[in-house]
Enzyme design. Structure first.
Site, PDB file in Angstrom:
ATOM      1  N   TYR A 231      90.598 -26.709 -39.389  1.00  0.00           N
ATOM      2  CA  TYR A 231      90.191 -27.090 -38.042  1.00  0.00           C
ATOM      3  C   TYR A 231      91.289 -27.897 -37.353  1.00  0.00           C
ATOM      4  CZ  TYR A 231      87.330 -29.082 -34.288  1.00  0.00           C
ATOM      5  OH  TYR A 231      86.837 -29.456 -33.072  1.00  0.00           O
TER       6      TYR A 231
ATOM      7  N   ASP B 148      84.659 -11.672 -27.655  1.00  0.00           N
ATOM      8  CA  ASP B 148      85.167 -12.235 -28.906  1.00  0.00           C
ATOM      9  C   ASP B 148      86.593 -12.714 -28.640  1.00  0.00           C
ATOM     10  OD1 ASP B 148      86.199 -12.785 -31.379  1.00  0.00           O
ATOM     11  OD2 ASP B 148      85.743 -10.817 -32.268  1.00  0.00           O
TER      12      ASP B 148
END
Ligand code: ZN
Length: 702
Positions: free
Chosen positions: A590, A497
């Site tokens: 983003y 992760d």
């Protein structure tokens, strides 16, 4: 050793091969039984043959020798792995006084029934000159252990009885074939021949008998060694467990010390394979381990894979808790001392050779570190694993033999003759290594479409690729697509992760343990979210930032110690975005997170140049899927982006193609090509951005 011959299985094996003669089918069957035993043969070692009749083009029955071809492994051999040779012709060669290896191979190739078959074994004439139908040859550990003892003949007779012939070491080829035939003719009652410091031949007119004899003699040797073994293995005298050397520090230091610049081929990178079985660690920690284990190969074949000597590196030499620089200096000086010894060995024997020899690279292929384990090294993961396999058997075999006496090396001149055999030398310099051969790459976000394209191109260029992701299912899907094309040894996965520092640390440590280090880092993991700023929650923004920005930061930060230890530079290639220069409304999380990561990339370029690490960015646009794997990002945001633009979601691809200058559909493999370009280091470039977007003027880098 277990005898695995099964009469029913053998019968079925023959019946299942109607295209083969019964003799050849049985030959394949028992060859595989031998090949399955790693205590008998390893990685293409050993050879077997059968003599048979076969019709030629004129319908005449012709006597042929089927002999194992080079490049085949006994454990998986097929009929195609047994080239057939004109046996009458081979037998005629016996009258010659001498026969050079080159001429011998020429005679083989010009007297084969199938011109496309592989080269027959170098031991072909041994098989041709003996009369038996079936001949089996292995380098059995237990047999060679006895042949490396002082007074080996006495030991062998005690262990194996009198129905054997014994030959001193003779180079494989014509001289060995002559000696074997003479030995047999003088004593036709023998069932086996032991070649000192090489291996064993058994022979018979039935496949099963030749095989039975092999297993029986090896078993007797095993019993002889077992009877001599002490009740309890010697107590380790090595470092306490708490002080065990950490592979995460050691392996990159070793890779750095081994890697070198090769004229005309650029930097050569080493793959490492660490083995830490308890019995190996015990063997490395026993008193006198260095004296016992820094000795020559068990059988001359191995020298091509392992060189004659391993490098023995005792961590204790750097003090009880060495700081990194001391450790680095220890590793470096040990490798360079090994290289000097190797060059001296080459000088010693090449000056006496009849023809000019070209030195092979002088780096060790086996490194022994008490407390850490055995490390195989090679220009590919496969070579490293082969060296490690051979070294494992070598260590345990030497340890067994040590109870009976000191290990006797095969004379250096024979080792040199094998390692620098003219036919091996002739292969040198043919075929350039792949541009990324021996390098280790990590692609984060490994479960998505972009990773498929990037990994495929890195793999095609010769790199070993680790894919990391938080989603085990997606990772498995991508790996399953790549492994059939590139092989399981080059495609590896690790759960990681990128938004959690501990997970990144553990993931990178795992990569170092499995591959030895890291050369190419591709931060590629990314998530997206469609929301205008007034709707965007702080939590959502933080979530996107954690992956797209902090994730890039964390993998770079945690990779830097590996690059520093390797000390030969590295490549970081960030999969950035066209949005960095040309953001879109409702795409703030983003675009902002990507812009921040992009800026971090430039900072990394500034900071890491001093250690030779280059950092470059790729700005792609509109990559949807690759090889049937969808882009997780587009699965989420594609339809929403189209709605935001008031367009039909189905028209997404056309929309993206039509908005660029070249009207190009951008594919993941295009991004992969750009990654390979940077990874290959073809231009002195760092801190740069390469658009892969078909040409979008608003996103031109500036
Ligand atoms: Zn052999």
């Amino acid at each position: 050793m277990k005898n695995r011959f099964d009469t029913r299985e053998a019968r079925e094996f023959v019946a299942a091969r109607p295209g083969c003669s019964e003799h050849l089918a049985l030959r394949i069957y028992t060859s595989r039984l031998l090949g399955r035993e790693s205590d008998l043969v390893l990685h293409g070692g050993g050879n077997t043959s059968v003599k048979d009749l076969t019709p030629n083009l004129f319908g005449e029955k012709m006597e042929v020798l089927y002999i194992k071809g080079s490049g085949w492994d006994l454990g998986r051999i097929e009929a195609a792995g047994f080239p057939a040779l004109d046996l009458a012709w081979l037998r005629r060669l016996r009258v010659l006084e001498t026969l050079s290896d080159e001429e011998m191979v020429n005679q083989f190739r010009t007297h084969m029934l199938d011109a496309t078959a592989p080269n027959p074994s170098i031991e072909t004439l041994v098989h041709a000159f003996l009369p038996h139908r079936f001949i089996d040859h292995t380098h059995a550990d237990a047999i060679v252990a006895l042949t490396h003892l002082p007074e080996p003949e006495t030991r062998l007779r005690e262990a194996l009885g009198d129905n054997i012939g014994i030959l001193p070491f003779i180079m494989p080829g014509f001289p060995l074939a002559q000696a074997m035939a003479q030995l047999y003719e003088a004593r036709p009652e023998i069932e086996a021949v032991i070649l000192l410091q090489h291996g064993i031949f058994t022979f018979a007119d039935q496949a099963q008998t030749a095989y039975d004899r092999m297993i029986a003699y090896v078993t007797r040797a095993e019993h002889y060694l077992a009877a001599a073994a002490p009740a309890a293995p010697p107590r380790p005298a090595g470092p306490a467990e708490a002080a065990a050397p950490d592979p995460v520090r050691w392996l990159p230091l070793l890779r750095g010390a081994l890697s070198f610049e090769q004229e005309g081929a650029g930097r050569r990178y080493f793959s490492l394979e660490l083995r830490q079985k308890p019995e190996l660690l015990a063997a490395l920690a026993r008193p006198g381990a260095r004296e016992l284990l820094v000795s020559g190969v068990l059988t001359p074949d191995h020298v091509i894979r392992t060189k004659n000597y391993p490098l023995f590196l005792d961590p204790a030499a750097a003090g009880p808790a060495p700081a990194e620089p001391e450790l680095a200096a220890l590793v470096k000086s040990a490798v360079s001392a090994y290289e000097q010894d190797y060059r001296a060995y080459f000088q010693r024997w090449s000056s006496r050779a009849a023809e000019a020899k070209t030195i092979l690279d002088p780096r060790p292929r086996v490194i022994l570190v008490p407390g850490l384990g055995l490390i195989g090294a090679g220009f590919s993961p496969r070579d490293a694993a082969i060296a490690a396999d051979i070294a494992e058997h070598t260590i345990l075999t030497k340890q067994q033999g040590a109870v009976l006496g000191p290990y006797q090396d095969l004379a250096e001149e024979h080792i040199f003759a094998m390692e620098y055999w003219s036919l091996e030398q002739a292969k040198l310099g043919k075929g350039q290594p792949a541009p990324l051969a021996g390098r280790v790459a990590l692609v984060t976000g490994g479960g998505g479409a972009m990773a498929v394209g990037i990994a495929a191109k890195l793999l095609a260029a010769g790199a070993r690729v680790f894919l990391s992701d938080i989603d085990a299912g997606r990772l498995a899907t991508v790996a399953a697509k790549l492994r059939p094309r590139f092989g399981a040894t080059l495609v590896d996965t690790v759960l990681m992760d990128v938004s959690a520092e501990d997970s990144v640390k553990a993931g990178l440590a795992e990569i170092v343990r499995r591959a030895g280090g890291l050369d190419i880092l591709v931060p590629n993991a990314g998530i997206a979210l469609v929301a205008r700023l007034e709707e965007l929650t702080t939590a959502d923004l933080a979530r996107v930032m954690a992956v797209n920005c902090l994730g890039v930061f964390t993998v770079i930060k945690q990779a830097v110690p590996i690059f520093r230890r390797q000390n030969y530079g590295g490549q970081i290639i960030i999969n950035s975005s066209k949005n960095v220069f040309d953001p879109g409304a409702a795409f703030g999380a983003y675009s902002a997170s990507k812009a921040a990561a992009h800026q971090l990339g430039k900072i990394a370029a500034l900071e890491l140049a001093e250690i030779g690490v280059r950092v470059n960015m790729i700005n792609a646009d509109g990559v949807f899927d690759a090889d049937g794997v969808s882009s997780g990002l587009w699965d989420v945001v594609g339809p929403e982006r189209m709605e935001a633009r008031k367009l039909d979601p189905a028209g997404l691809r056309d929309y993206y193609r039509n908005r660029n200058l070249l009207k190009a559909t951008v594919l993941a493999e295009h991004v992969g090509n750009a990654v390979v370009f940077f990874a290959a280091g073809l231009t002195p470039t760092t801190g740069a951005t390469l658009p892969v977007d078909g040409g979008i003027p608003a996103a031109f880098p500036r």
